[in-house]
Enzyme design. Sequence first.
Site, PDB file in Angstrom:
ATOM      1  N   ASP A  41       0.843  -1.202   0.000  1.00 38.28           N
ATOM      2  CA  ASP A  41       0.000   0.000   0.000  1.00 38.28           C
ATOM      3  C   ASP A  41       0.877   1.250   0.000  1.00 38.28           C
ATOM      4  OD1 ASP A  41      -2.003  -1.762   0.179  1.00 38.28           O
ATOM      5  OD2 ASP A  41      -2.774  -1.085   2.134  1.00 38.28           O
ATOM      6  N   GLU A  97       3.914   1.650  -1.239  1.00 31.99           N
ATOM      7  CA  GLU A  97       4.471   1.933  -2.574  1.00 31.99           C
ATOM      8  C   GLU A  97       3.393   2.492  -3.504  1.00 31.99           C
ATOM      9  OE1 GLU A  97       7.653  -1.206  -3.996  1.00 31.99           O
ATOM     10  OE2 GLU A  97       6.202  -2.086  -2.598  1.00 31.99           O
ATOM     11  N   ASP A 149       0.668   4.200  -2.645  1.00 34.52           N
ATOM     12  CA  ASP A 149       0.374   5.588  -2.298  1.00 34.52           C
ATOM     13  C   ASP A 149       1.457   6.548  -2.781  1.00 34.52           C
ATOM     14  OD1 ASP A 149      -1.993   4.916  -1.199  1.00 34.52           O
ATOM     15  OD2 ASP A 149      -1.264   4.818   0.875  1.00 34.52           O
ATOM     16  N   SER A 190     -36.737  -4.664 -13.840  1.00 34.45           N
ATOM     17  CA  SER A 190     -36.448  -5.460 -12.638  1.00 34.45           C
ATOM     18  C   SER A 190     -36.732  -6.928 -12.950  1.00 34.45           C
ATOM     19  CB  SER A 190     -37.249  -4.958 -11.458  1.00 34.45           C
ATOM     20  OG  SER A 190     -38.604  -5.129 -11.744  1.00 34.45           O
ATOM     21  N   GLU A 236     -26.662 -16.945 -10.574  1.00 35.17           N
ATOM     22  CA  GLU A 236     -25.788 -15.918  -9.989  1.00 35.17           C
ATOM     23  C   GLU A 236     -26.318 -15.532  -8.618  1.00 35.17           C
ATOM     24  OE1 GLU A 236     -25.695 -12.537 -12.625  1.00 35.17           O
ATOM     25  OE2 GLU A 236     -25.448 -13.826 -14.371  1.00 35.17           O
ATOM     26  N   ASP A 276     -27.345  -7.594  -2.662  1.00 31.34           N
ATOM     27  CA  ASP A 276     -28.303  -6.658  -2.087  1.00 31.34           C
ATOM     28  C   ASP A 276     -27.692  -5.267  -2.052  1.00 31.34           C
ATOM     29  OD1 ASP A 276     -30.625  -5.865  -1.063  1.00 31.34           O
ATOM     30  OD2 ASP A 276     -30.348  -6.719   0.927  1.00 31.34           O
ATOM     31  N   ARG A 331     -30.172   3.309 -11.584  1.00 27.44           N
ATOM     32  CA  ARG A 331     -31.331   2.729 -12.254  1.00 27.44           C
ATOM     33  C   ARG A 331     -32.489   3.733 -12.339  1.00 27.44           C
ATOM     34  NH1 ARG A 331     -35.901  -0.029 -10.608  1.00 27.44           N
ATOM     35  NH2 ARG A 331     -36.695  -1.417 -12.201  1.00 27.44           N
ATOM     36  N   GLU A 354     -24.002  -4.204  -9.729  1.00 27.64           N
ATOM     37  CA  GLU A 354     -24.572  -3.821  -8.441  1.00 27.64           C
ATOM     38  C   GLU A 354     -23.493  -3.166  -7.580  1.00 27.64           C
ATOM     39  OE1 GLU A 354     -27.695  -4.614  -8.441  1.00 27.64           O
ATOM     40  OE2 GLU A 354     -28.402  -4.549  -6.377  1.00 27.64           O
ATOM     41  N   LYS A 389     -30.802 -17.193 -14.909  1.00 25.78           N
ATOM     42  CA  LYS A 389     -30.935 -16.548 -16.223  1.00 25.78           C
ATOM     43  C   LYS A 389     -30.728 -17.564 -17.339  1.00 25.78           C
ATOM     44  CE  LYS A 389     -28.753 -12.362 -14.430  1.00 25.78           C
ATOM     45  NZ  LYS A 389     -27.612 -11.463 -14.459  1.00 25.78           N
ATOM     46  N   LYS A 445     -35.867 -15.719  -4.117  1.00 28.61           N
ATOM     47  CA  LYS A 445     -35.505 -14.985  -2.901  1.00 28.61           C
ATOM     48  C   LYS A 445     -35.419 -15.941  -1.723  1.00 28.61           C
ATOM     49  CE  LYS A 445     -35.976 -10.385  -3.765  1.00 28.61           C
ATOM     50  NZ  LYS A 445     -36.952  -9.657  -3.028  1.00 28.61           N
ATOM     51  N   CYS A 448     -54.143  11.724  20.389  1.00 22.16           N
ATOM     52  CA  CYS A 448     -52.939  11.939  19.585  1.00 22.16           C
ATOM     53  C   CYS A 448     -51.753  12.176  20.523  1.00 22.16           C
ATOM     54  CB  CYS A 448     -53.135  13.143  18.670  1.00 22.16           C
ATOM     55  SG  CYS A 448     -51.637  13.591  17.789  1.00 22.16           S
ATOM     56  N   CYS A 505     -50.699  16.093  19.955  1.00 19.78           N
ATOM     57  CA  CYS A 505     -51.525  17.275  20.224  1.00 19.78           C
ATOM     58  C   CYS A 505     -52.742  16.941  21.084  1.00 19.78           C
ATOM     59  CB  CYS A 505     -51.951  17.931  18.915  1.00 19.78           C
ATOM     60  SG  CYS A 505     -53.124  16.947  17.985  1.00 19.78           S
ATOM     61  N   CYS A 525     -55.277  11.356  13.415  1.00 21.07           N
ATOM     62  CA  CYS A 525     -55.478  12.543  14.231  1.00 21.07           C
ATOM     63  C   CYS A 525     -56.146  13.560  13.306  1.00 21.07           C
ATOM     64  CB  CYS A 525     -54.138  13.081  14.739  1.00 21.07           C
ATOM     65  SG  CYS A 525     -54.283  14.757  15.358  1.00 21.07           S
ATOM     66  N   CYS A 553     -51.589  20.112  14.359  1.00 24.67           N
ATOM     67  CA  CYS A 553     -50.805  19.032  14.963  1.00 24.67           C
ATOM     68  C   CYS A 553     -49.387  19.091  14.355  1.00 24.67           C
ATOM     69  CB  CYS A 553     -51.503  17.703  14.672  1.00 24.67           C
ATOM     70  SG  CYS A 553     -50.609  16.273  15.271  1.00 24.67           S
TER      71      CYS A 553
HETATM   72  S1  IVH Z   1     -29.875  -9.132 -13.607  1.00 21.00           S
HETATM   73  C1  IVH Z   1     -33.459  -7.424 -16.342  1.00 21.00           C
HETATM   74  N1  IVH Z   1     -28.291 -10.169 -11.826  1.00 21.00           N
HETATM   75  O1  IVH Z   1     -31.768  -7.201  -8.669  1.00 21.00           O
HETATM   76  C2  IVH Z   1     -32.888  -7.473 -14.967  1.00 21.00           C
HETATM   77  N2  IVH Z   1     -29.737  -8.394 -11.145  1.00 21.00           N
HETATM   78  O2  IVH Z   1     -34.778  -7.259  -9.108  1.00 21.00           O
HETATM   79  C3  IVH Z   1     -31.428  -7.641 -15.000  1.00 21.00           C
HETATM   80  N3  IVH Z   1     -29.465  -7.737  -8.800  1.00 21.00           N
HETATM   81  O3  IVH Z   1     -32.234  -4.242 -10.531  1.00 21.00           O
HETATM   82  C4  IVH Z   1     -30.860  -7.743 -13.656  1.00 21.00           C
HETATM   83  N4  IVH Z   1     -27.879  -9.169  -8.298  1.00 21.00           N
HETATM   84  O4  IVH Z   1     -30.216  -4.360  -8.996  1.00 21.00           O
HETATM   85  C5  IVH Z   1     -29.250  -9.259 -12.064  1.00 21.00           C
HETATM   86  N5  IVH Z   1     -26.793 -11.157 -10.361  1.00 21.00           N
HETATM   87  C6  IVH Z   1     -27.735 -10.247 -10.603  1.00 21.00           C
HETATM   88  C7  IVH Z   1     -28.200  -9.371  -9.606  1.00 21.00           C
HETATM   89  C8  IVH Z   1     -29.215  -8.456  -9.919  1.00 21.00           C
HETATM   90  C9  IVH Z   1     -28.643  -8.191  -7.843  1.00 21.00           C
HETATM   91  C10 IVH Z   1     -30.474  -6.673  -8.612  1.00 21.00           C
HETATM   92  C11 IVH Z   1     -30.429  -5.576  -9.662  1.00 21.00           C
HETATM   93  C12 IVH Z   1     -31.787  -5.562 -10.295  1.00 21.00           C
HETATM   94  C13 IVH Z   1     -32.620  -6.259  -9.269  1.00 21.00           C
HETATM   95  C14 IVH Z   1     -33.771  -6.935  -9.978  1.00 21.00           C
END
Ligand code: IVH
Length: 668
Positions: free
Chosen positions: A34, A36, A38, A83, A113, A117, A136, A172, A287, A311, A405, A408, A423, A429
């Site tokens: 680190d 070197e 910096d 999404s 994948e 989060d 986004r 992400e 995917k 999920k 309330c 108030c 309220c 209030c």
């Molecule tokens: S693919 C068409 N891959 O999840 C959607 N999304 O609910 C393409 N996310 O907005 C997204 N890990 O922010 C994809 N390995 C991953 C991800 C991922 C997290 C998030 C991303 C997206 C949201 C979708």
Amino acid sequence: MKQDKIKKKVIELREELHYHNYRYYILNDPVISDFEYDKKLNELIKLEEDNPELYDSGSPTVRVGSDLNKEFKSRQHKIPMLSLGNTYSTEELQLFVHRVEKLAGGTIDFVCELKFDGTAISLIYEEGKLISGITRGDGYTGDDVTDNVKTIKSIPLQLQGDYPPLIEIRGEIFLSKDNFAKLNEKRLNNGETPFANPRNAAAGSLKMQNSSMVAKRPLECFVYNPVGSNIPYNSHYKNLEKIKSWGLRTSPHNALCKSFPEIINFIDKWDKEREHLPYEIDGVVIKVDDLQIREELGFTAKSPRWAISYKFKAESALTKLKGVSFQVGRTGAVTPVANLQPVKLAGTIVKRASLHNEDIIKSLDLHYNDMVYVEKGGEIIPKITNVDKPQRDSESKPVTFIINCPECNTILTRIEGEVARYCPNSASCPPQIKGKLEHFISRKAMNIEGLGSETISLLYKNGLIETISDLYRLKKEQLIKLDRIGEKSADNIIKSIEKSKSNPFSKILFALGIRYVGETVAKNVTANFKSIDNLINASYDQLILVEEIGERIANSLINFFSAYENRHLIDQLRSFGLKFEETKIEDSKLSQNLNDLSFVISGVFSRSRDELKSLIEAHGGKNVSAISAKTDYLVAGEKTGPAKLTKAEKNNIKIISEDDLLQLIYSK
Ligand code: IVH
């Protein structure tokens, strides 16, 4: 040093530092210390400071950030950032796999994948150089946070290897569990509110206005999606490996799965292992690997048919209910909040949980001092899902809803058929007054810059504002008398209050904070009734004819306008020059600035589509309904369909926003 020698040294140092960044942040395998690193970085900073003509926006020194505060510009995504559909059930997942395989006509490969989060980002590289980073946003338009993105060390400023001339990569941005905990500890020590979860912390950090502050937040990034026309292979898995070879950080845990059981194995493995990962994941994304099959599968309005997220079930924890407090919101709704014995849940310490309303308290049969199960679902604030009744102390009293309330002391009311208690004292209030003012000035409403919730509290405490109309009575001299407001910010506040007078009617109606009247409802209402007088005089039967207006909203509008103080407020705002009707085009403003140009309008705008169309015609332009090679502009609002955007792009048609259109009209 001679000039050409300096230039050579600068280029050499930049290349070296890019390489060491790559070793450190992407490969996790640094080859210099680190110290070197910096030393080299500082040498480069010094040379660039002394020779400003050698400035390069891709230099590793831009990672240090800048002290300038900036507003973010909105940028339209060329391809919408949609999404993902999601599920918590393996049966539904199996249905997804079957459906896709049926459409594909046989078994196919999937890429599994981790679902990070954090907050999504679009990165655009031109000739290998990072030229923009866009959030986004609403999926169609995001904020340009390029300077902030450039401070993130795992995002290369310069690609390496055989990258294409132009490529968009999505991924992400997140904070590790450790860094999240440290950041919150610091915030607590400084008397600031801690972030509720790493996702909020990442999104909040990315939107900070000062990039040198962002540089101090240890944000990280994984990329997972190249998009556009320059994608190297037909296989997503191969593409992930390819983009990794360009120096981008992909997840080491991506897996090619050839059958449903393999997908399930991947999910089970990561559901168990995730607690050992240094960052939060909330599921797995599955995917289709073959891009051609993806094309055939296409999209629904919100998400691709070729991917789904599975999920993980929320983690839960058992803890003691210490008490319940009641909070009053801007509409007067009173929300009960549980105060808990602090407990660790999914990597964070939980002290409070939402109890939503009276009915939920009853259905849980909640007693003080109960041992309760808390769970973190998608929401920021965890919720109580169950009570461990055998552990209940026989003396403990049931939790009951308050009668008066807490702010108030007015007796609370409950509207028949509704779960919330309110309220009714909206005029005096304090949290209701402050909440209404905060909503009025907020970005999506009147967007009064320079005023935030702290300034609102300050003005309220000092007796300068009590109703919305007081904002328009504020004088600079009053503001500068207050601590914390200097001459310049006072000027800015007054200017932006003045500017807000030109907001369209729909924004004003939304800003008034009428219960259940959100942005879209406000747009529909103003497009239908055109003026506040028509709206005030509208009957229930006329109101429910409007799209998206049902019984609840119609009654809420009628209630609002039947109150004397609200009609008085509108009169006062009108006297300050706020617009309570859809703008008519004044003859004097007509130009021929759009002569011979043709426009397609698509999506939702702050003005009604009819208004935009008459504006175009009034200034010499032509409205057409479908995109063809002859169209000049696509004016795209929120929710413009992806097909329209792709077609416009294919035909090289300029895609512009509502603001761009107004600029075209009025800037000449
Ligand atoms: S693919 C068409 N891959 O999840 C959607 N999304 O609910 C393409 N996310 O907005 C997204 N890990 O922010 C994809 N390995 C991953 C991800 C991922 C997290 C998030 C991303 C997206 C949201 C979708």
